[in-house]
Design an enzyme around this catalytic site. Structure first.
Site, mmCIF file in Angstrom:
data_model
loop_
_atom_site.group_PDB
_atom_site.id
_atom_site.type_symbol
_atom_site.label_atom_id
_atom_site.label_comp_id
_atom_site.label_asym_id
_atom_site.label_seq_id
_atom_site.Cartn_x
_atom_site.Cartn_y
_atom_site.Cartn_z
ATOM 1 C CB THR A 300 -0.908 0.001 1.252
ATOM 2 O OG1 THR A 300 -1.611 -1.230 1.282
ATOM 3 C CG2 THR A 300 -1.875 1.160 1.241
ATOM 4 N N GLY A 302 4.035 1.407 -0.782
ATOM 5 C CA GLY A 302 4.858 1.371 -1.994
ATOM 6 C C GLY A 302 4.145 2.028 -3.175
ATOM 7 C CD GLU A 319 13.402 -5.846 -2.106
ATOM 8 O OE1 GLU A 319 12.645 -6.806 -1.884
ATOM 9 O OE2 GLU A 319 14.300 -5.891 -2.965
HETATM 10 P P1 NAP Z 1 4.573 0.446 6.041
HETATM 11 O O1 NAP Z 1 3.406 0.827 6.859
HETATM 12 O O2 NAP Z 1 4.456 0.535 4.580
HETATM 13 O O3 NAP Z 1 5.791 1.327 6.580
HETATM 14 C C1 NAP Z 1 7.091 1.230 6.052
HETATM 15 C C2 NAP Z 1 7.760 2.593 6.114
HETATM 16 O O4 NAP Z 1 7.031 3.513 5.313
HETATM 17 C C3 NAP Z 1 7.772 3.194 7.524
HETATM 18 O O5 NAP Z 1 8.943 3.939 7.672
HETATM 19 C C4 NAP Z 1 6.557 4.096 7.484
HETATM 20 O O6 NAP Z 1 6.593 5.133 8.441
HETATM 21 C C5 NAP Z 1 6.668 4.642 6.083
HETATM 22 N N1 NAP Z 1 5.440 5.201 5.554
HETATM 23 C C6 NAP Z 1 4.164 4.858 5.841
HETATM 24 N N2 NAP Z 1 3.313 5.603 5.100
HETATM 25 C C7 NAP Z 1 4.073 6.432 4.335
HETATM 26 C C8 NAP Z 1 3.785 7.437 3.353
HETATM 27 N N3 NAP Z 1 2.538 7.747 2.995
HETATM 28 N N4 NAP Z 1 4.815 8.082 2.771
HETATM 29 C C9 NAP Z 1 6.089 7.777 3.100
HETATM 30 N N5 NAP Z 1 6.423 6.848 4.025
HETATM 31 C C10 NAP Z 1 5.425 6.172 4.634
HETATM 32 O O7 NAP Z 1 5.023 -1.045 6.353
HETATM 33 P P2 NAP Z 1 5.217 -1.710 7.788
HETATM 34 O O8 NAP Z 1 3.892 -2.133 8.284
HETATM 35 O O9 NAP Z 1 6.023 -0.836 8.657
HETATM 36 O O10 NAP Z 1 6.134 -2.961 7.427
HETATM 37 C C11 NAP Z 1 5.590 -4.183 7.137
HETATM 38 C C12 NAP Z 1 5.464 -4.404 5.647
HETATM 39 O O11 NAP Z 1 6.754 -4.331 5.067
HETATM 40 C C13 NAP Z 1 4.943 -5.768 5.307
HETATM 41 O O12 NAP Z 1 4.019 -5.678 4.264
HETATM 42 C C14 NAP Z 1 6.177 -6.528 4.866
HETATM 43 O O13 NAP Z 1 5.914 -7.597 4.006
HETATM 44 C C15 NAP Z 1 6.966 -5.442 4.227
HETATM 45 N N6 NAP Z 1 8.388 -5.784 4.194
HETATM 46 C C16 NAP Z 1 8.937 -6.107 2.984
HETATM 47 C C17 NAP Z 1 10.263 -6.479 2.917
HETATM 48 C C18 NAP Z 1 10.894 -6.848 1.603
HETATM 49 O O14 NAP Z 1 12.105 -6.921 1.533
HETATM 50 N N7 NAP Z 1 10.136 -7.095 0.551
HETATM 51 C C19 NAP Z 1 11.054 -6.511 4.075
HETATM 52 C C20 NAP Z 1 10.467 -6.168 5.286
HETATM 53 C C21 NAP Z 1 9.122 -5.799 5.322
HETATM 54 P P3 NAP Z 1 5.855 4.912 9.875
HETATM 55 O O15 NAP Z 1 6.575 3.843 10.556
HETATM 56 O O16 NAP Z 1 6.005 6.211 10.534
HETATM 57 O O17 NAP Z 1 4.443 4.550 9.550
#
Ligand code: NAP
Length: 548
Positions: A300, A302, A319
């Site tokens: 989402t 991304g 990622e």
């Molecule tokens: P997330 O909510 O997308 O957050 C990831 C990062 O993005 C955090 O630093 C978050 O800040 C920031 N963020 C959120 N909304 C944003 C926006 N509108 N604009 C810019 N930055 C924003 O993901 P998560 O819940 O922390 O992590 C879990 C997800 O990551 C899972 O879906 C997992 O599969 C995925 N993941 C993928 C990999 C891979 O290598 N493919 C590795 C690890 C995790 P805040 O923390 O302040 O919200």
């Protein structure tokens, strides 16, 4: 200052530039704060047991921009997810700080790209060495802010440091090409040049490794970075800056500063609260001085960042989330499959992007597998505070994460799934959930098409190979996939047919710095780690050399 443990919030001294030919950057003593009182151990123990005795200088609360520790107008709290205890108040950066960080990174880029590959390599290697020297402290920071069991946190710090080591080696192996064209008087040259400033946005589930996997490659290529860590885990990102600032502590004091630390502005960190993430993200991802967006997190988020990238035509590495299938065929060795299932499902309490999300088990082996899996879960999984000896399952990152697992379990049970073990919140506290095994799971259940990110293993029974592949490939994401089989022909067929970026065959743990990490479909774009990872930070330039 409203911090609960002693956390510094001051501008640390910075004596001169650290680019080649500039002065030494003197530091004295061990990893001690430049000013302010030493932390009292009693205070530390009182608020965050696992951090007692930790070097205070590693617990930074300010942003790190242009080689300086800078406070912001506001702060936000960071909590220990196991106890809910406050760990500290951290600078809540906004658009202004984000733009300043981009400028600092851009100015640094203009000089960093001129630093020789050998020197960049050596600096990354020193950063790696310092991480290893500080590995115990860095691991404790991860456990305190993410809840990850300490043993796994140690593993993450090694994995994280290995990316710096790996890319220190790759830095010197960036080659171009010479191409012979039909024109006899010309040669075509292909140069590889650093992309520029990279905006790096990372999640909380690997607070250290998700940073070095990007930053190692970026710095090796000659790029500079602005890192926005997750709200829940800023301390690990800031500690990485402090560790690298500590270079002179361990080196010959006669070395030039440029040989002793990553220069100012090359690695910048701007922590911010979730409230500010959207605007800070937009600021760094749309800034014309930024050329590359590297993101790890949910699909989402991304997609939001891809919109930013599209509007300003920037390179991206994404990622994103996964929905990893774990398939057990009739020919599998049950014990091996159970060991792989335990490893791939319950690492970081089910909170990794490559965690198995659904178990597809063939009819002939189904009952034996479910029985052995349940026994292994009961015998080997221990829920607790990540700092306690023997804990294998820490808390989830927050209550929202627990609610998601609970919702998936209730949904599955309401549609006919059977709870084999677990099934509810854990008595330890609001962020804990029991490791749960469900069988009689069907594809209409939420847990089969929504990433769980928690300790839930749902088992679907299938009859044919085609059926298993069809279920696995029905997902709109494709990060990792696992399967267990002793049939070589089947192994080739299934490995080639699974629509994922990474496949574990008779293996549940597949991540390694040497191998390409990344997904297909909506799991992302690009690859990290491996010999391919550095290409994400390099542009190809074609030079036509005529008149020969
Ligand atoms: P997330 O909510 O997308 O957050 C990831 C990062 O993005 C955090 O630093 C978050 O800040 C920031 N963020 C959120 N909304 C944003 C926006 N509108 N604009 C810019 N930055 C924003 O993901 P998560 O819940 O922390 O992590 C879990 C997800 O990551 C899972 O879906 C997992 O599969 C995925 N993941 C993928 C990999 C891979 O290598 N493919 C590795 C690890 C995790 P805040 O923390 O302040 O919200």
């Amino acid at each position: 200052m409203a911090t609960c443990i002693w956390l510094r919030s001051c501008g640390a001294r910075r004596l001169g530039s650290t680019f080649p030919g500039c002065r030494l950057r003197p530091r004295a003593g061990g990893l001690v704060p430049a000013s302010g009182p030493a932390p009292g151990p009693a205070q530390l123990r009182c608020y965050a047991g696992g951090l007692a005795g930790l070097s205070a200088a590693l617990l930074r609360t300010d942003s790190f921009v242009g080689g300086r520790w800078l406070p912001a107008a506001a702060t936000f709290p960071v909590q220990d997810p196991a106890s809910g205890a406050a760990l500290g108040m951290v600078a809540d950066c906004g658009v202004r700080e984000a733009r300043a960080a981009v400028r600092a990174a851009y100015e640094a880029f203009c000089r960093w790209r001129e630093v020789s590959a050998k020197e960049r390599s050596s600096l990354l290697r020193k950063w790696y060495n310092l991480m290893i020297q500080n590995k115990d402290d860095l691991a404790r920071i991860i456990t305190a802010e993410s809840g990850k069991p300490l043993k796994e946190a140690h593993g993450e710090i090694l994995y994280s440091a290995f990316f710096l080591e790996w890319f220190s080696e790759e830095a010197r192996r960036v080659y171009g090409d010479i191409i012979y064209t039909p024109a006899k008087d010309r040669r075509a040259l292909v140069l590889k040049q650093p992309v520029g400033v990279a905006a790096v946005i990372t999640p909380w589930n690997f607070p250290s490794a998700m940073i070095t996997r990007k930053v190692g490659a970026a710095l090796a290529a000659g790029c500079t970075v602005v890192v926005k860590p997750a709200e829940d885990t800023p301390f690990s990102a800031l500690a990485l800056a402090e560790v690298n600032q500590g270079f002179l502590l361990d080196l010959d004091p006669l070395l030039l500063a440029s040989q002793a630390g990553i220069p100012s502005g090359v690695y910048n960190v701007i922590p911010c609260s979730r409230k500010n993430a959207k605007e800070v993200g937009e600021a760094i991802c749309t800034d014309p001085l930024v050329s590359k967006i590297s993101f790890t997190g949910s699909t989402t988020t991304g997609k939001i960042l891809l919109h930013h990238a599209a509007n300003s035509v920037k390179r991206v590495s994404m990622e994103l989330g996964g929905l990893a299938p774990f398939i057990v065929f009739d020919s599998a060795n049950v014990d091996q499959a159970v060991a792989g299932a335990m490893a791939s499902k319950f690492r970081n309490t089910g909170q990794t992007c490559v965690c198995s999300n659904q178990f597809l088990v063939q009819r002939g082996i189904h009952d034996a597998f479910v029985k052995a899996f349940a026994e292994a879960m009961k015998k080997n999984l221990r829920v607790g505070n990540g700092f306690e000896e023997g804990t294998t399952q820490g808390p989830l990152i927050n209550e929202k994460a627990v609610e998601k697992v609970e919702k998936q379990v209730n949904d599955a049970v309401s549609k006919g799934a059977t709870v084999v073990t677990g099934g509810k919140r854990h008595q330890l506290g609001k962020n804990f959930f029991e490791p749960t095994l469900l069988c009689n799971v069907t594809q209409d259940m939420l847990c089969t098409h929504e990433e769980t990110f928690g300790p839930l293993a749902p088992v679907i029974k299938f009859d044919t190979e085609e059926e298993a592949i069809a279920i696995a490939n029905a997902a709109d994401v494709g990060l990792a996939g696992y399967f267990y089989s002793q049939d070589p022909a089947q192994i080739w067929r299934v490995a080639e047919q699974l629509e994922v970026g990474m496949v574990g065959v008779n293996e549940g743990l597949i991540s390694s710095v040497e191998c390409p990490f990344g997904g297909v479909k909506q799991s992302g774009l690009g690859r990290e780690g491996s010999k391919y990872g550095i290409d994400e930070y390099l542009e190809l330039k074609y030079v036509c050399y005529g008149g020969l």
